[in-house]
Scaffold this active site. Structure first.
Site, short mmCIF file in Angstrom:
data_model
loop_
_atom_site.label_atom_id
_atom_site.label_comp_id
_atom_site.label_asym_id
_atom_site.label_seq_id
_atom_site.Cartn_x
_atom_site.Cartn_y
_atom_site.Cartn_z
N ASN A 87 -1.03 -15.52 -0.18
CA ASN A 87 -3.01 -15.59 0.04
C ASN A 87 -3.39 -14.28 -1.67
O ASN A 87 -4.26 -13.37 -1.73
CB ASN A 87 -3.08 -14.31 1.37
N ASP A 129 1.31 -10.09 -3.99
CA ASP A 129 0.79 -10.65 -5.13
C ASP A 129 1.28 -10.23 -6.54
O ASP A 129 1.43 -11.70 -6.30
CB ASP A 129 -0.17 -9.76 -5.02
N HIS A 154 -4.92 -6.32 4.18
CA HIS A 154 -3.77 -4.77 4.14
C HIS A 154 -4.96 -3.86 3.72
O HIS A 154 -4.79 -2.72 4.28
CB HIS A 154 -3.19 -5.23 2.00
N ARG A 155 -6.27 -3.83 3.28
CA ARG A 155 -6.98 -2.88 3.82
C ARG A 155 -7.60 -2.08 4.86
O ARG A 155 -8.63 -1.56 4.95
CB ARG A 155 -8.33 -3.03 2.72
N LYS A 185 1.14 -6.71 0.70
CA LYS A 185 0.36 -7.38 0.27
C LYS A 185 0.25 -6.23 -0.93
O LYS A 185 -0.40 -7.35 -2.01
CB LYS A 185 -0.92 -7.15 0.26
N GLU A 193 -9.78 -11.30 2.37
CA GLU A 193 -8.47 -11.38 2.72
C GLU A 193 -9.11 -11.84 4.65
O GLU A 193 -7.93 -12.68 4.72
CB GLU A 193 -7.76 -10.63 2.99
N ASP A 232 -14.13 -3.62 -3.61
CA ASP A 232 -13.09 -3.55 -2.07
C ASP A 232 -12.68 -1.51 -1.98
O ASP A 232 -12.39 -1.86 -0.21
CB ASP A 232 -11.80 -3.37 -2.88
#
Length: 431
Positions: free
Chosen positions: A92, A49, A391-392, A417, A346, A318
């Site tokens: 993204n 990012d 990623h999460r 990311k 995402e 998040d």
């Protein structure tokens, strides 16, 4: 497809030095670029990012110099980008795409903004509608309401009230707030923003306002419904240090909770400006021992299971993903509510989380803006977790190994990311 096989885990203990916050890093880069003067940014996050934001600033003619491993010097433009044409690929990275859309719409140039396929599925119509209210010339190059975008020079008049929704993504309001000083500096007139719906993820707006203040722009907030942006431009604060990423801290604090601990994260603490530090409070409510210093937080728990929970996670969406996996280690069904924003991240995180938790044997119910997770006595071993280029998802499901089962993470490199070395760091505190 690449994959990573994680061994069963039983305990977690150690100290983790967090990478820089994504939210702070990309906001700071753009504010430094819009400011007068040179800003030295220390401890910037190294990730996909931030790479996209740095590439965009370079292509716009901003002076960017790397002065250390994670340190950059940004020569501000005073609000006018030198290059008035550009084709910007932003991957993204919502924290780059949304703020740059607003800043470039007010900058008097011609720009194309595009990204990966998922970025073109993430809505941006509310931000575009708000910018069009003050004269911005923005066209959709694909589906209405979604990227890619074409921005052209326009006569911007921002002396009225700009109305914008706040219930889809707080990044739309952040983008507008950060861009408006470009206009205020030129016109000498303050501008006003009104929310026409509930504002979600308020702590992220707090980050935006506090960073803008560090660059000399003090926004006046009337509740969460109205914001007044003064008629001043940004000025460099000189040197700015980026906090550790509070969202990334959640995985290690959770590991300390379900793996006994103590696990300490360095880089965020009691003085943090990030709302996701409230994740530690959520853990404390379900039986985890939490201690804090100015720049650290530590988590431990004497035994499992933890207490089941039913909680509104609108403010920390998040970090809330991490608690969806922690729910596997609670003493009954747990419910996460007010998480509709997960669907436009995402990936559709509500659907993805439900699908992958079921692979582990959990009983999962989902609604438009909620998840209910019922744990099982023993997790299913060798589940192959799909990560949806998110990623999460990859980081969250590493915690399932504390169920005493091996877990396969598909496409583990998607953590680049925000946290490229995540699995190495995770392995350093787990055994």
């Amino acid at each position: 497809m690449e994959f990573l096989d994680l061994h069963p885990a039983s305990k977690a203990k150690g100290v983790v030095h967090l990478p820089g916050s994504k939210s702070i890093s990309n906001r700071t880069l753009l504010l430094a670029a819009l400011a007068s003067g040179t800003t030295d940014i220390r401890d910037l996050l190294k990730s996909d990012d931030t790479d996209r934001m740095l590439e965009a600033l370079n292509s716009l003619g901003v002076g960017v110099t790397k002065i250390g491993e994670n340190d950059y010097s940004i020569v501000g433009t005073g609000g006018s980008f030198p290059n008035k044409e550009g084709d910007l690929f932003l991957g993204n990275a919502g924290t780059a795409f949304r703020p740059l859309t607003a800043a470039l719409a007010l900058s008097g140039g011609t720009y194309k903004l595009h990204g990966v396929a998922r970025m073109h599925e993430r809505p941006i119509g509310d931000l575009v509608d708000a910018l069009r209210q003050i004269g911005a010339d923005i066209s959709y190059l694909g589906e209405e309401g979604f990227p890619p975008l074409l921005i052209k020079p326009a006569n911007i008049v921002a002396d009225g009230v700009i109305k914008i929704r706040g219930d889809v993504s707080s990044q739309f309001l952040t983008a507008l707030l950060m861009a408006l000083p470009i206009v205020g500096k030129e016109t000498g007139k303050e501008t006003h923003i009104e929310l026409v719906s509930e504002l979600i993820s308020k702590p992220y707006i707090e980050i935006t306002l506090k960073l803008m203040a560090q660059f000399g722009v003090q926004v006046v907030r009337d509740g969460w419904e109205r914001f007044t942006v003064p008629a001043v431009g940004y000025k460099s604060p000189g040197t700015l240090f980026v906090e550790g990423d509070a969202s990334s801290a959640s995985y290690f604090l959770a590991a300390g909770a379900i793996g006994g601990g103590p696990v300490r994260v360095q880089g965020v603490g009691a003085s943090s400006i990030q709302g996701d530090v409230a994740f530690a409070d959520a853990l404390e409510e379900i039986g985890v021992t939490i201690t804090k210093g100015e720049n650290w937080i530590e988590a431990s728990a004497p035994s499992l299971p933890l207490k089941a929970f039913d909680r509104d996670f609108n403010h920390i969406p998040d970090a809330a993903m991490t608690l969806a996996v922690v729910a596997l280690f609670c003493d009954g069904p747990s419910r996460l509510t007010n998480i509709a924003s997960w669907r436009v991240k995402e990936t559709d995180r509500i659907s993805a989380m439900a699908t992958e938790l079921r692979k582990l044997g959990a009983i999962v119910e989902e609604g438009e803006d909620w998840l209910r997770i019922t744990p099982v006595e023993k997790l299913i071993p060798n589940a192959a977790i799909d990560t949806y280029d998110d990623h999460r998802m990859a980081m969250c499901f590493s915690l399932a190994t504390f169920g005493g089962v091996p877990v396969r993470i598909n496409d583990p490199k998607c953590t680049a990311k925000t946290f490229p070395t995540y699995f190495d760091v995770f392995a350093s505190v787990v055994n």
